[in-house]
Scaffold this active site. Structure first.
Site, PDB file in Angstrom:
ATOM      1  N   GLU A  76       0.824  -1.194   0.000  1.00  0.00           N
ATOM      2  CA  GLU A  76       0.000   0.000   0.000  1.00  0.00           C
ATOM      3  C   GLU A  76       0.859   1.245   0.000  1.00  0.00           C
ATOM      4  O   GLU A  76       1.991   1.240   0.462  1.00  0.00           O
ATOM      5  CB  GLU A  76      -0.884  -0.004   1.232  1.00  0.00           C
ATOM      6  CG  GLU A  76      -0.077  -0.035   2.485  1.00  0.00           C
ATOM      7  CD  GLU A  76      -0.953   0.031   3.705  1.00  0.00           C
ATOM      8  OE1 GLU A  76      -2.111  -0.384   3.612  1.00  0.00           O
ATOM      9  OE2 GLU A  76      -0.469   0.516   4.715  1.00  0.00           O
TER      10      GLU A  76
ATOM     11  N   CYS B 279       3.655   8.249   1.525  1.00  0.00           N
ATOM     12  CA  CYS B 279       4.195   7.302   2.487  1.00  0.00           C
ATOM     13  C   CYS B 279       4.367   5.986   1.732  1.00  0.00           C
ATOM     14  O   CYS B 279       3.390   5.397   1.289  1.00  0.00           O
ATOM     15  CB  CYS B 279       3.163   7.190   3.601  1.00  0.00           C
ATOM     16  SG  CYS B 279       3.521   5.969   4.836  1.00  0.00           S
TER      17      CYS B 279
ATOM     18  N   CYS C 176       6.430  -7.464   7.367  1.00  0.00           N
ATOM     19  CA  CYS C 176       7.589  -7.025   8.152  1.00  0.00           C
ATOM     20  C   CYS C 176       7.949  -8.112   9.151  1.00  0.00           C
ATOM     21  O   CYS C 176       7.071  -8.751   9.730  1.00  0.00           O
ATOM     22  CB  CYS C 176       7.273  -5.728   8.904  1.00  0.00           C
ATOM     23  SG  CYS C 176       8.668  -5.094   9.852  1.00  0.00           S
TER      24      CYS C 176
ATOM     25  N   CYS D 262       6.374  -6.104  15.786  1.00  0.00           N
ATOM     26  CA  CYS D 262       5.736  -5.214  16.774  1.00  0.00           C
ATOM     27  C   CYS D 262       4.243  -5.568  16.815  1.00  0.00           C
ATOM     28  O   CYS D 262       3.562  -5.513  15.788  1.00  0.00           O
ATOM     29  CB  CYS D 262       5.917  -3.757  16.383  1.00  0.00           C
ATOM     30  SG  CYS D 262       7.626  -3.329  15.985  1.00  0.00           S
TER      31      CYS D 262
ATOM     32  N   CYS E 262       1.230  -3.341  15.494  1.00  0.00           N
ATOM     33  CA  CYS E 262       1.301  -2.899  14.096  1.00  0.00           C
ATOM     34  C   CYS E 262       0.695  -3.945  13.163  1.00  0.00           C
ATOM     35  O   CYS E 262       1.045  -5.127  13.228  1.00  0.00           O
ATOM     36  CB  CYS E 262       2.759  -2.639  13.738  1.00  0.00           C
ATOM     37  SG  CYS E 262       3.061  -2.449  11.973  1.00  0.00           S
TER      38      CYS E 262
ATOM     39  N   CYS F  39      -0.296   2.172   9.152  1.00  0.00           N
ATOM     40  CA  CYS F  39       0.718   1.223   8.713  1.00  0.00           C
ATOM     41  C   CYS F  39       0.147  -0.171   8.412  1.00  0.00           C
ATOM     42  O   CYS F  39      -0.229  -0.909   9.304  1.00  0.00           O
ATOM     43  CB  CYS F  39       1.726   1.170   9.851  1.00  0.00           C
ATOM     44  SG  CYS F  39       3.158   0.179   9.631  1.00  0.00           S
TER      45      CYS F  39
HETATM   46  N1  SAH Z   1       9.151  -0.046  10.176  1.00  0.00           N
HETATM   47  C1  SAH Z   1       9.341   1.354  10.250  1.00  0.00           C
HETATM   48  C2  SAH Z   1       8.521   2.146   9.276  1.00  0.00           C
HETATM   49  C3  SAH Z   1       7.104   1.714   9.046  1.00  0.00           C
HETATM   50  S1  SAH Z   1       6.009   1.943  10.380  1.00  0.00           S
HETATM   51  C4  SAH Z   1       9.084   1.823  11.658  1.00  0.00           C
HETATM   52  O1  SAH Z   1       8.541   1.091  12.460  1.00  0.00           O
HETATM   53  O2  SAH Z   1       9.489   2.940  11.952  1.00  0.00           O
HETATM   54  C5  SAH Z   1       5.699   3.667  10.339  1.00  0.00           C
HETATM   55  C6  SAH Z   1       5.233   4.236  11.660  1.00  0.00           C
HETATM   56  O3  SAH Z   1       3.918   3.774  12.000  1.00  0.00           O
HETATM   57  C7  SAH Z   1       6.133   3.823  12.804  1.00  0.00           C
HETATM   58  O4  SAH Z   1       6.420   4.915  13.623  1.00  0.00           O
HETATM   59  C8  SAH Z   1       5.269   2.801  13.499  1.00  0.00           C
HETATM   60  O5  SAH Z   1       5.653   2.631  14.814  1.00  0.00           O
HETATM   61  C9  SAH Z   1       3.897   3.385  13.351  1.00  0.00           C
HETATM   62  N2  SAH Z   1       2.805   2.449  13.608  1.00  0.00           N
HETATM   63  C10 SAH Z   1       2.786   1.124  13.423  1.00  0.00           C
HETATM   64  N3  SAH Z   1       1.588   0.604  13.780  1.00  0.00           N
HETATM   65  C11 SAH Z   1       0.839   1.632  14.191  1.00  0.00           C
HETATM   66  C12 SAH Z   1      -0.494   1.751  14.687  1.00  0.00           C
HETATM   67  N4  SAH Z   1      -1.269   0.683  14.815  1.00  0.00           N
HETATM   68  N5  SAH Z   1      -0.927   2.974  15.022  1.00  0.00           N
HETATM   69  C13 SAH Z   1      -0.135   4.055  14.877  1.00  0.00           C
HETATM   70  N6  SAH Z   1       1.123   4.025  14.424  1.00  0.00           N
HETATM   71  C14 SAH Z   1       1.610   2.816  14.083  1.00  0.00           C
HETATM   72 FE1  SF4 Z   2       7.657  -3.473  11.165  1.00  0.00          FE
HETATM   73 FE2  SF4 Z   2       5.393  -2.367  11.965  1.00  0.00          FE
HETATM   74 FE3  SF4 Z   2       7.400  -2.687  13.699  1.00  0.00          FE
HETATM   75 FE4  SF4 Z   2       7.600  -0.855  11.720  1.00  0.00          FE
HETATM   76  S1  SF4 Z   2       6.155  -0.838  13.420  1.00  0.00           S
HETATM   77  S2  SF4 Z   2       9.145  -2.332  12.371  1.00  0.00           S
HETATM   78  S3  SF4 Z   2       6.470  -1.924  10.085  1.00  0.00           S
HETATM   79  S4  SF4 Z   2       6.292  -4.329  12.687  1.00  0.00           S
END
Ligand code: SAH
Ligand code: SF4
Length: 352
Positions: free
Chosen positions: A88, A101, A108, A112, A115, A336
């Site tokens: 996306e 973005c 990934c 986390c 996410c 994300c």
């Molecule tokens: N993997 C990288 C970039 C992609 S995520 C990273 O983690 O930085 C981009 C941003 O979205 C990151 O700051 C991540 O922590 C945040 N993010 C992920 N899941 C989210 C959610 N459910 N709500 C809000 N922000 C989220």
């Molecule tokens: Fe991967 Fe989501 Fe963690 Fe970013 S926030 S590193 S996209 S699992």
């Protein structure tokens, strides 16, 4: 092989193999990278050549689904890239800038739990061309934004699906293509790479692209909590991450950003805010508080707005530069990895 993955030299080789004159490579290259054209739109090429190139070195960008929100100023697409990945990309038009973005991976591996992309696991790395192709899509889409925006793509953030620094070679390949003054031509300073904290790659980013911005997704200000929220913290704990970001700041003389998704009763207390303030000071960092987008695969809930305001207040009182990020595109699930997640579920339920 997609056109986006060919260098100018490789393209020239391919075209000379087809018996085309030497100037063709530059024509095709300018068409796609400078003007953002599809083959169909490259009307300065003979139709037979366009058809042949579309067959042999396709652009490989197919829009599977598109949604708009925020009165048309947020656009999101699910793209089928290179005939192999579903990713996306989001375009956000503001009064003074237009930001896209982009995704760096399909899924990934960082795990986390809060996410949506992390919940999918890693499917594939995208190539440099496949990452850059999303910006190509965004530049075209920018023209369709409302007139309250500049309608020109000005910024790229690597905050879509995936961890860019876990796909370092291709992320750097995309950065090289996007900042090539003879190609896409976006200024390095208009690009930000967001990382969960892949420590060894941060120094290489500073070395290769010292003008590209860095955002670090911290989410917790001590190892105990961060180990829980961000599993890779066990590999690269906070002290190491801090050292790497400080070295980046010293090398690039730029201010890093710290990203912090606000999770109710988890990382939104005043004690975390105070610890975060200390880190932000040491790194000369700007803090972005992100309202959590709840995901179907996690029980973590978003912090209430009053708590976000109070948390921001603690940071501000400590002299930290802080912004509360808007919830752009929430109605179209522009968080994300979320559009992809929904699509997967639809696939699963339709095949069940
Ligand atoms: N993997 C990288 C970039 C992609 S995520 C990273 O983690 O930085 C981009 C941003 O979205 C990151 O700051 C991540 O922590 C945040 N993010 C992920 N899941 C989210 C959610 N459910 N709500 C809000 N922000 C989220
Ligand atoms: Fe991967 Fe989501 Fe963690 Fe970013 S926030 S590193 S996209 S699992």
């Amino acid at each position: 092989m997609s056109l986006f993955d060919l260098s100018l030299e490789q393209l020239a080789d391919h075209l000379s193999g087809l018996g085309e004159p030497g100037y063709r490579a530059r024509q095709v290259h300018d068409g796609v990278w400078k003007r953002g054209s599809t083959y169909e739109e490259m009307t300065d090429l003979p139709a037979t050549l366009r058809a042949r190139l579309a067959e042999e070195v396709p652009l490989g960008v197919e829009v599977v689904e598109e949604r708009t929100a925020d009165g048309g100023s947020t656009r999101k697409a699910l793209l089928w890239l290179g005939g192999r990945h579903l990713v996306e990309v989001v375009l956000m038009g503001y009064r003074e800038r237009v930001t896209t973005c982009v995704s760096s991976q399909s899924g990934c591996a960082m795990g986390c739990g809060f996410c949506a992309t992390g919940q999918m696991g890693l499917r594939n790395n995208l190539t440099g061309g496949e990452i850059a192709a999303q910006a190509w899509w965004a530049r075209r889409e920018a023209a369709a934004l409302p007139s309250s925006t500049p309608r020109r793509l000005s910024n790229i953030v690597f905050m879509g699906m995936g961890e860019p620094l876990a796909n370092e070679r291709n992320t750097f390949g995309a950065l090289a293509r996007l900042t090539d003054p003879r190609g896409f031509g976006l200024g390095d300073r208009h690009i930000t790479v967001s990382t969960i904290g892949v420590v060894p790659a941060i120094a290489r980013l500073a070395e290769r692209f010292p003008q590209v911005g860095l955002a670090v997704s911290l989410h917790a200000a001590d190892d105990e909590l961060r180990n829980e929220l961000v599993p890779v913290n066990r590999l690269w704990p906070l002290a190491e991450l801090e050292r790497a970001v400080l070295a980046w700041h010293v090398a690039t003389r730029r201010r890093p950003s710290i990203e912090w998704a606000m999770m109710a009763g988890t990382n939104d207390g005043d004690d975390q805010a105070r610890k975060l303030s200390a880190i932000a000071h040491r790194l000369a960092a700007h803090v972005n508080l992100i309202p959590l987008n709840p995901t179907p695969g996690s029980t973590v809930l978003p912090s209430p707005p009053e708590r976000i305001a109070a948390f921001a207040g603690v940071l501000r009182d400590a002299g930290v530069n802080v912004t509360v990020r808007g919830t752009r595109g929430r109605e179209i699930e522009a968080a994300c990895g979320q559009l992809r997640w929904e699509h997967d579920r639809a696939e699963v339920s339709s095949s069940a």
